[in-house]
Design a protein around this motif. Structure first.
Motif, PDB file in Angstrom:
ATOM      1  N   MET A 132     -23.373  -4.933 -32.657  1.00  9.88           N
ATOM      2  CA  MET A 132     -24.020  -3.686 -32.230  1.00  9.88           C
ATOM      3  C   MET A 132     -23.309  -2.451 -32.790  1.00  9.88           C
ATOM      4  O   MET A 132     -23.633  -1.329 -32.429  1.00  9.88           O
ATOM      5  CB  MET A 132     -24.069  -3.610 -30.706  1.00  9.88           C
ATOM      6  N   GLY A 133     -22.331  -2.646 -33.662  1.00  7.27           N
ATOM      7  CA  GLY A 133     -21.678  -1.522 -34.328  1.00  7.27           C
ATOM      8  C   GLY A 133     -20.381  -1.044 -33.698  1.00  7.27           C
ATOM      9  O   GLY A 133     -19.845  -0.009 -34.092  1.00  7.27           O
ATOM     10  N   PHE A 134     -19.865  -1.773 -32.720  1.00  6.53           N
ATOM     11  CA  PHE A 134     -18.576  -1.421 -32.141  1.00  6.53           C
ATOM     12  C   PHE A 134     -17.457  -1.856 -33.086  1.00  6.53           C
ATOM     13  O   PHE A 134     -17.583  -2.865 -33.780  1.00  6.53           O
ATOM     14  CB  PHE A 134     -18.357  -2.138 -30.804  1.00  6.53           C
ATOM     15  N   ALA A 135     -16.368  -1.110 -33.077  1.00  6.48           N
ATOM     16  CA  ALA A 135     -15.179  -1.451 -33.859  1.00  6.48           C
ATOM     17  C   ALA A 135     -13.994  -1.597 -32.909  1.00  6.48           C
ATOM     18  O   ALA A 135     -13.902  -0.870 -31.913  1.00  6.48           O
ATOM     19  CB  ALA A 135     -14.898  -0.361 -34.892  1.00  6.48           C
ATOM     20  N   PRO A 136     -13.075  -2.509 -33.218  1.00 11.22           N
ATOM     21  CA  PRO A 136     -11.892  -2.653 -32.370  1.00 11.22           C
ATOM     22  C   PRO A 136     -11.103  -1.348 -32.311  1.00 11.22           C
ATOM     23  O   PRO A 136     -10.935  -0.675 -33.322  1.00 11.22           O
ATOM     24  CB  PRO A 136     -11.074  -3.744 -33.070  1.00 11.22           C
ATOM     25  N   ALA A 137     -10.630  -1.007 -31.116  1.00 13.89           N
ATOM     26  CA  ALA A 137      -9.878   0.234 -30.939  1.00 13.89           C
ATOM     27  C   ALA A 137      -8.532   0.008 -30.271  1.00 13.89           C
ATOM     28  O   ALA A 137      -7.797   0.956 -30.049  1.00 13.89           O
ATOM     29  CB  ALA A 137     -10.707   1.232 -30.122  1.00 13.89           C
ATOM     30  N   GLY A 138      -8.209  -1.238 -29.935  1.00 11.80           N
ATOM     31  CA  GLY A 138      -6.906  -1.517 -29.346  1.00 11.80           C
ATOM     32  C   GLY A 138      -6.937  -2.693 -28.401  1.00 11.80           C
ATOM     33  O   GLY A 138      -7.999  -3.185 -28.025  1.00 11.80           O
ATOM     34  N   VAL A 139      -5.747  -3.129 -28.030  1.00 14.94           N
ATOM     35  CA  VAL A 139      -5.598  -4.256 -27.100  1.00 14.94           C
ATOM     36  C   VAL A 139      -4.569  -3.879 -26.048  1.00 14.94           C
ATOM     37  O   VAL A 139      -3.498  -3.354 -26.376  1.00 14.94           O
ATOM     38  CB  VAL A 139      -5.139  -5.541 -27.833  1.00 14.94           C
ATOM     39  N   TRP A 140      -4.898  -4.143 -24.813  1.00 13.11           N
ATOM     40  CA  TRP A 140      -3.957  -3.991 -23.706  1.00 13.11           C
ATOM     41  C   TRP A 140      -3.451  -5.398 -23.393  1.00 13.11           C
ATOM     42  O   TRP A 140      -4.196  -6.238 -22.893  1.00 13.11           O
ATOM     43  CB  TRP A 140      -4.626  -3.380 -22.490  1.00 13.11           C
ATOM     44  N   TRP A 156     -13.244  -1.808 -27.547  1.00 13.51           N
ATOM     45  CA  TRP A 156     -14.103  -1.581 -28.707  1.00 13.51           C
ATOM     46  C   TRP A 156     -14.790  -0.237 -28.529  1.00 13.51           C
ATOM     47  O   TRP A 156     -15.116   0.155 -27.404  1.00 13.51           O
ATOM     48  CB  TRP A 156     -15.146  -2.695 -28.829  1.00 13.51           C
ATOM     49  N   GLN A 157     -15.022   0.458 -29.642  1.00 12.63           N
ATOM     50  CA  GLN A 157     -15.609   1.801 -29.589  1.00 12.63           C
ATOM     51  C   GLN A 157     -16.766   1.892 -30.579  1.00 12.63           C
ATOM     52  O   GLN A 157     -16.693   1.352 -31.679  1.00 12.63           O
ATOM     53  CB  GLN A 157     -14.528   2.822 -29.938  1.00 12.63           C
ATOM     54  N   LYS A 158     -17.808   2.593 -30.149  1.00 13.23           N
ATOM     55  CA  LYS A 158     -18.990   2.795 -30.993  1.00 13.23           C
ATOM     56  C   LYS A 158     -19.365   4.267 -31.000  1.00 13.23           C
ATOM     57  O   LYS A 158     -19.508   4.881 -29.941  1.00 13.23           O
ATOM     58  CB  LYS A 158     -20.166   1.978 -30.455  1.00 13.23           C
ATOM     59  N   GLU A 159     -19.534   4.830 -32.188  1.00 16.81           N
ATOM     60  CA  GLU A 159     -20.042   6.197 -32.280  1.00 16.81           C
ATOM     61  C   GLU A 159     -21.553   6.137 -32.106  1.00 16.81           C
ATOM     62  O   GLU A 159     -22.247   5.416 -32.831  1.00 16.81           O
ATOM     63  CB  GLU A 159     -19.693   6.824 -33.623  1.00 16.81           C
ATOM     64  N   LEU A 160     -22.052   6.885 -31.139  1.00 15.71           N
ATOM     65  CA  LEU A 160     -23.489   6.934 -30.889  1.00 15.71           C
ATOM     66  C   LEU A 160     -24.166   7.994 -31.743  1.00 15.71           C
ATOM     67  O   LEU A 160     -25.296   7.838 -32.191  1.00 15.71           O
ATOM     68  CB  LEU A 160     -23.757   7.226 -29.412  1.00 15.71           C
TER      69      LEU A 160
END
Length: 189
Positions: A132-140, A156-160
């Protein structure tokens, strides 16, 4: 059919969510909330953010919603998202269509970012979010204790849509519910 959730969907939403609380790791909720609690969640979130359901033959098979990412006003243009599909309805493309509709509704509100928080390894959820276009942005690392072990959590982060300067205030979801724009989004999903 995709439509806006209403409080009467609480029992169906509860039934879809329950196995994830009691036996799964998709949520870190450890005590199953009751139907009344689910009804209150729908009621409380809908004025501000979309909560959508996938319905077939009068039965809710999936739901997706957005909610406030953080309390600070600077985060008003970003929302966290969640999606749950009934076990019997998985693998039919429902999640992609429902999530796509949710993102379109969030764009109509003026939101610019969506965040997905996934318990790892969460293979199916990671695949869905990346499709759906999300990209990894980090791991806790080792952030949640459930089912007798520690779990890592991926973000995960997606620019809308592109952010503008200055950004207009986001539109509350309740203001969009009866609009032709939202009806078009749900009909075309």
């Amino acid at each position: 059919m995709i439509r806006v959730a209403h409080e009467a969907d609480a029992a169906a939403i509860h039934a879809i969510y329950a196995p994830h609380v009691t036996d799964g790791m998709a949520t870190f909720e450890t005590v199953l909330p009751g139907v009344d609690a689910m009804r209150e969640r729908v009621r409380a979130r809908l004025p501000h953010y979309p909560w959508l359901v996938w319905e077939e033959g009068g039965e809710v098979l999936a739901y997706a919603y957005a909610y406030r990412f953080r309390e600070r006003a600077a985060y008003d243009w970003i929302a966290e998202t969640s999606i749950y599909v009934h076990a019997d309805a998985q693998g039919r493309g429902i999640a992609r269509r429902l999530y796509g509709c949710l993102f379109d509704a969030m764009r109509l509100q003026g939101l610019t970012q969506a965040v997905g928080v996934i318990t790892l390894p969460g293979t199916a959820s990671v695949a869905l979010h990346e499709a759906m276009g999300f990209a990894p942005a980090g791991v806790w690392r080792q952030s949640g204790w459930k089912l007798g072990r520690w779990w890592d959590v991926g973000v995960w982060q997606k620019e809308l849509q592109a952010a503008t300067i200055p950004p207009p205030s986001p539109t509350p979801f309740a203001a969009l519910v009866s609009t032709a724009a939202l009806a078009h989004v749900m009909e075309s999903a």
